[in-house]
Design an enzyme around this catalytic site. Structure first.
Site, mmCIF file in Angstrom:
data_model
loop_
_atom_site.group_PDB
_atom_site.id
_atom_site.type_symbol
_atom_site.label_atom_id
_atom_site.label_comp_id
_atom_site.label_asym_id
_atom_site.label_seq_id
_atom_site.Cartn_x
_atom_site.Cartn_y
_atom_site.Cartn_z
ATOM 1 N N ASP A 112 37.566 55.355 39.930
ATOM 2 C CA ASP A 112 38.822 55.104 39.222
ATOM 3 C C ASP A 112 39.718 54.101 39.944
ATOM 4 O O ASP A 112 40.941 54.134 39.784
ATOM 5 C CB ASP A 112 39.576 56.424 39.035
ATOM 6 C CG ASP A 112 39.865 57.108 40.376
ATOM 7 O OD1 ASP A 112 39.473 56.550 41.430
ATOM 8 O OD2 ASP A 112 40.493 58.175 40.378
ATOM 9 N N CYS A 115 38.776 55.331 44.706
ATOM 10 C CA CYS A 115 37.748 56.174 45.328
ATOM 11 C C CYS A 115 37.866 56.179 46.850
ATOM 12 O O CYS A 115 37.596 57.197 47.494
ATOM 13 C CB CYS A 115 36.352 55.731 44.899
ATOM 14 S SG CYS A 115 35.932 54.021 45.291
ATOM 15 N N ILE A 221 30.537 48.796 45.765
ATOM 16 C CA ILE A 221 31.778 48.837 44.990
ATOM 17 C C ILE A 221 32.434 50.215 44.996
ATOM 18 O O ILE A 221 33.574 50.353 44.567
ATOM 19 C CB ILE A 221 31.566 48.403 43.514
ATOM 20 C CG1 ILE A 221 30.538 49.301 42.835
ATOM 21 C CG2 ILE A 221 31.170 46.945 43.437
ATOM 22 C CD1 ILE A 221 30.360 49.016 41.350
ATOM 23 N N HIS A 297 43.673 37.240 34.861
ATOM 24 C CA HIS A 297 42.676 37.991 34.099
ATOM 25 C C HIS A 297 42.069 39.069 35.009
ATOM 26 O O HIS A 297 41.729 38.799 36.146
ATOM 27 C CB HIS A 297 41.570 37.065 33.603
ATOM 28 C CG HIS A 297 42.073 35.969 32.686
ATOM 29 N ND1 HIS A 297 41.313 34.877 32.346
ATOM 30 C CD2 HIS A 297 43.269 35.822 32.051
ATOM 31 C CE1 HIS A 297 42.013 34.096 31.545
ATOM 32 N NE2 HIS A 297 43.205 34.649 31.353
#
Length: 303
Positions: A112, A115, A221, A297
């Site tokens: 989320d 982490c 990640i 972005h």
């Protein structure tokens, strides 16, 4: 026709036969077929950073969701809906045990954007899972950085001290080495991060003389905490170890090697991304961050 890929811990699969007029239950059935994860415990995410889709209405059309052809859907098993993997109140993955000996295991936390903070709080607090801890830790880090602008200069942070403090408080930003180093000093413990791709252990606070050690596992990640548990026991997990206990580092590397062999990592320097706002192709996390910085972005999809 939607050309989607389903990325789960058992690999990446091409999803065929779905269109924008397909229903949510068709998507879930396809995911279950490819991954073995039952429909009722699927957590499906899309974008970069990944965000969860609300798929509670099985009759809703896929055209009503932010899913485009070429997207990669990230699929996890919602551990809070499972009971077969529970050890006391702790949810673990990747460990099979046949006796009452404590073993090192991964405790899965939500993907989320926070982490790292959830994982560090879990291990330093002795196995306390608090999904609301991230804002507190983000504010703590911002205060420490703001109070020491000499140590935390733009050269160290990659942005001005003030901009960093604003940035780290946002709930859509990811923590990394800087934040781990700060929390290692604050909690007065060595934080070891085991990388499943490189099988490298980064030891934050190694040379300070701390007596306590905690461990995280990192797949490129996502961070999860590591803990010692006894299967079938109500005993609390052990998350804090002695810095003299090098056996625990060996066990952590063995766990990481098991994940590497199963390809449970993401090469953030080489994976291909596409900006879902302007459709620009990007390679790796660094290009995505630079593009986000230049354009504002923040919605990316893996190609």
């Amino acid at each position: 026709m939607l050309r989607l890929r389903c990325k789960a811990k058992n690999g990446t699969h091409l999803m065929q036969g779905l269109t924008t007029l397909s229903c949510v239950h068709e998507l879930k059935d396809k995911v279950a077929e490819l991954t073995g994860i039952p429909c009722e415990v699927q957590k499906i995410m899309v974008g970069f950073p990944p965000s969860s889709l609300d798929l509670s209405n099985g009759d809703a059309y896929l055209r009503d969701f932010p899913i485009k052809s070429g997207d990669t859907l990230i699929v996890e098993e919602e551990k809070n809906k499972m009971t077969s993997h529970n050890v006391g109140d702790s949810k673990t993955s990747g460990i099979q045990v046949n006796d009452s000996s404590p073993v090192l295991a991964r405790r899965v936390v939500p993907a989320d954007n926070s982490c790292l903070f959830t994982s560090i709080f879990y291990v330093v607090e002795g196995g306390v899972y608090d999904p609301t801890c991230a804002p507190e830790l983000r504010n703590l880090i911002a205060q420490i950085v703001a109070n020491d602008p000499r140590s935390y200069s733009e050269a160290v942070l990659g942005k001005s001290n003030r901009d960093y403090c604003t940035w780290i408080r946002r709930d859509d930003t990811w923590g990394g080495a800087i934040e781990i180093s700060i929390l290692s000093k604050f909690y007065q413990c060595e934080i070891c991060v085991v990388d499943t791709q490189t099988l490298r252990v980064d030891r934050f606070g190694e040379d300070v003389g701390y007596t306590k050690r905690v461990l995280l596992i990192y797949d490129g990640i996502h961070y999860d905490p590591l803990q010692k548990v006894i299967a079938g026991s109500d005993a609390p997990p052990q998350t804090i170890f002695s810095t003299n206990d090098d056996i625990i580092l060996v066990q952590a590397l063995e766990l990481a090697d098991e994940a590497r062999k199963k390809r449970q990592f993401t090469d953030v320097q080489r994976f291909s991304l596409r900006c879902m706002v302007c459709q620009k192709g990007l390679v790796g996390q660094s290009e995505a961050r630079e593009h986000a910085k230049e354009t504002g972005h923040s919605n990316f999809g893996e190609v």
